[in-house]
Design a protein around this motif. Sequence first.
Motif, PDB file in Angstrom:
ATOM      1  N   GLN A 400     -19.614  -3.326  -7.001  1.00 62.41           N
ATOM      2  CA  GLN A 400     -20.125  -4.135  -5.901  1.00 62.41           C
ATOM      3  C   GLN A 400     -21.162  -3.333  -5.122  1.00 62.41           C
ATOM      4  OE1 GLN A 400     -17.028  -5.594  -3.362  1.00 62.41           O
ATOM      5  NE2 GLN A 400     -15.988  -6.748  -4.970  1.00 62.41           N
ATOM      6  N   LEU A 412     -12.768   4.959   8.058  1.00 60.47           N
ATOM      7  CA  LEU A 412     -13.131   5.352   6.694  1.00 60.47           C
ATOM      8  C   LEU A 412     -12.305   6.555   6.266  1.00 60.47           C
ATOM      9  CD1 LEU A 412     -17.027   5.053   6.860  1.00 60.47           C
ATOM     10  CD2 LEU A 412     -15.432   3.455   5.805  1.00 60.47           C
ATOM     11  N   GLU A 424     -23.312  -0.018   0.779  1.00 60.24           N
ATOM     12  CA  GLU A 424     -22.036   0.443   0.224  1.00 60.24           C
ATOM     13  C   GLU A 424     -21.964   0.100  -1.262  1.00 60.24           C
ATOM     14  OE1 GLU A 424     -17.219  -0.097   0.962  1.00 60.24           O
ATOM     15  OE2 GLU A 424     -18.615  -1.705   1.484  1.00 60.24           O
ATOM     16  N   MET A 426     -19.485   0.145  -4.337  1.00 62.18           N
ATOM     17  CA  MET A 426     -18.065   0.258  -4.634  1.00 62.18           C
ATOM     18  C   MET A 426     -17.850   0.153  -6.140  1.00 62.18           C
ATOM     19  SD  MET A 426     -14.837  -2.105  -3.439  1.00 62.18           S
ATOM     20  CE  MET A 426     -15.139  -3.322  -4.723  1.00 62.18           C
ATOM     21  N   SER A 428     -14.672   0.297  -8.861  1.00 65.75           N
ATOM     22  CA  SER A 428     -13.219   0.331  -8.964  1.00 65.75           C
ATOM     23  C   SER A 428     -12.779   0.040 -10.382  1.00 65.75           C
ATOM     24  CB  SER A 428     -12.580  -0.671  -7.991  1.00 65.75           C
ATOM     25  OG  SER A 428     -12.942  -1.992  -8.344  1.00 65.75           O
ATOM     26  N   THR A 475     -15.725   8.049  -0.390  1.00 71.65           N
ATOM     27  CA  THR A 475     -14.278   8.029  -0.200  1.00 71.65           C
ATOM     28  C   THR A 475     -13.622   7.520  -1.474  1.00 71.65           C
ATOM     29  OG1 THR A 475     -14.227   5.764   0.679  1.00 71.65           O
ATOM     30  CG2 THR A 475     -14.521   7.569   2.267  1.00 71.65           C
ATOM     31  N   THR A 485     -10.498   3.254  -6.599  1.00 66.70           N
ATOM     32  CA  THR A 485     -11.729   2.677  -6.044  1.00 66.70           C
ATOM     33  C   THR A 485     -12.503   3.757  -5.305  1.00 66.70           C
ATOM     34  OG1 THR A 485     -10.702   0.495  -5.780  1.00 66.70           O
ATOM     35  CG2 THR A 485     -12.706   0.947  -4.506  1.00 66.70           C
ATOM     36  N   HIS A 487     -15.872   4.442  -2.871  1.00 63.99           N
ATOM     37  CA  HIS A 487     -16.863   3.829  -1.986  1.00 63.99           C
ATOM     38  C   HIS A 487     -17.930   4.879  -1.701  1.00 63.99           C
ATOM     39  CE1 HIS A 487     -14.249   0.349  -0.895  1.00 63.99           C
ATOM     40  NE2 HIS A 487     -13.281   1.231  -1.153  1.00 63.99           N
ATOM     41  N   TYR A 489     -21.492   5.548   0.346  1.00 68.53           N
ATOM     42  CA  TYR A 489     -22.257   4.998   1.469  1.00 68.53           C
ATOM     43  C   TYR A 489     -23.633   5.663   1.552  1.00 68.53           C
ATOM     44  CZ  TYR A 489     -17.652   3.270   2.815  1.00 68.53           C
ATOM     45  OH  TYR A 489     -16.421   2.643   2.819  1.00 68.53           O
TER      46      TYR A 489
END
Length: 630
Positions: A400, A412, A424, A426, A428, A475, A485, A487, A489
Amino acid sequence: LTVESVQDYAILRLDPLGYVASWNLGAERIFGYQSAEIIGKPNTLFFLPEDISSGRHEELLHKAAEQGRYEEEGFRIRKDGSIFTAVDLLTSLYDPQGRLIGYSKVTRDITERKQAEETLLKSEIRFRKLMEKLPLPLCHVDKAGAIIFRNERFIRIFGYTEDDVPTVSDWWQKAYPDPKYRHWVTTTWEDAVQRAAGQKKDIDPIEYRVTSKNGQERVMEISGITLEDELLATFTDLTERKHDEAEKAKLKSQLQQAQKMEAIGTLAGGIAHDFNNILAVMLGYTEMVREDMPEDSKFASDLEKVLESGYRAKELVKQILAFSRQAQVERLPIQLQPVVNEVLKMLRSSIPSSIPIHADIDSECGVVLADPTQVHQIMVNLCTNASHAMEDTGGILQIQLNSIHIDNETELGPLTLEPGQYAELMISDTGCGIGPDIIDKIFDPYFTTKGQGKGTGMGLAIIHGIITSYNGGITVESTLGKGTTFHVYFPVVAQEEMATVKEVETIPLGCDRVLFVDDEELLAEMGKDMLERLGYQVTTRRSSLEALATFQNNPDGFDVIITDQTMPGMTGSDLSQRLLQIRPDIPIILCTGYSNLIDEDSSKALGIKEFALKPLTKQVIAKLIRKVLA
């Protein structure tokens, strides 16, 4: 044997008042009095003055008369005044009518025995103190399995007191809480004890993990000494040594890994050099053929696709050079969507069909300041890790890209970011997940859970370094058996999206005289053709020595020099220095596909006007020539 002739014991008879009535040889030997000297004398002659003054001698007679028999240990005195330790046994004597008629007294000299007992006691005290102060933990176990002694070190290391583990059975339960491991420990230890007893030797050391009272696990080497039916167990703490050995092995592995990475970087740079030369020829001739084609020709469209692929290959070489630290990272205002979509196309052909890819890409997530190659690297690494996590069981890879605003109240986890707008990313998976015991280590250099050939342990560390340099963050969330997952940024910059359609720039022409030097025949021919199309008069040479000789013969016959760096006999930088000694004002462009000897700064310090990385397009080389001539 008569009473009178017994010499080991003093046997005498006392009248009811305690006066000596009979005396044997043993009494003479022990007390030093002859029979004639002592008969009729009071029993008090054998007592110390303080016992006489306290009435102790009378008390003994009274107790013997009262109890019929009384035994006491105490100090007695001989005729010569020497004092010894004795045991007196008094027995009361009665006539047929039950009247007390006296006492029978047997005295034994136990001085030597008492001295031996005191010596033994002192030895035991010294031994116990020694055991207490030994730096090794130890415990003494009797044949019933009771722990009859444990030293200070034992209690300090393990924390178990007599109340915690009074027996060996309690020790097994608490020091080895895992039932399976406890069974293995008890079995191997009992076998070792029986084997040592059968061979009549000490128990050989065995390495065990021991859980202390505070829950800390220590590595101990346990050995033992058999003492008849008892056992003395000693413990050697290997925890620190094992930790040091593990750290040493880890550092050695990291050194080997660093050396391998350095070797790979050198190899990659060498491959990049050769690949750049091949690309330069391909791109150069393709550009020239494309120029000769009519705009509406189908071949022109096909050649555009060839050029597009060539430029992608050029970017790939740029990644290799960045890996080998030979290329500067170029951060540009870009949108992430095209890079993400490009990676998705590549992943669909490389990830197994058992792992479907679900993508949700926001077309309006802002512009970020980043190097497209590094973004590509982040995407590929995280998606490859996700694929490896699902390769045995299958699963879903979800990607995503969306816009997110981060303020001071945004949670966060441990990540702290400046408030503002972020893109962002993502990624996963539904794979095996990451355990809570290692999730804090995954960004450490060289840390990896993958098997041989599945990774070096540098990917996540590099990603963390890249995104941190962008003032962004990364993260991770994971559950064992359910998936992971990530993330990522990227800070959004306040700049309009760069135009996706490049404006057609006019390629500057010229008529100057160029000396073009390259040891690759195809590159030399291609360079000559390209420059002649731009209007230049071109002389090519295939070696540095030939180029130097040509220039020496006619230093004013050239307006600009274009030379490769990596050539046999003399490098391009060395050639440039020789040329500048002959004619200091000659403009020189130094080109290289890869070099660990020179870069842009060091080349300009030598007086070289421009430093360029291959492959060079027609437009780039045309601009460079006009720039140095200006």
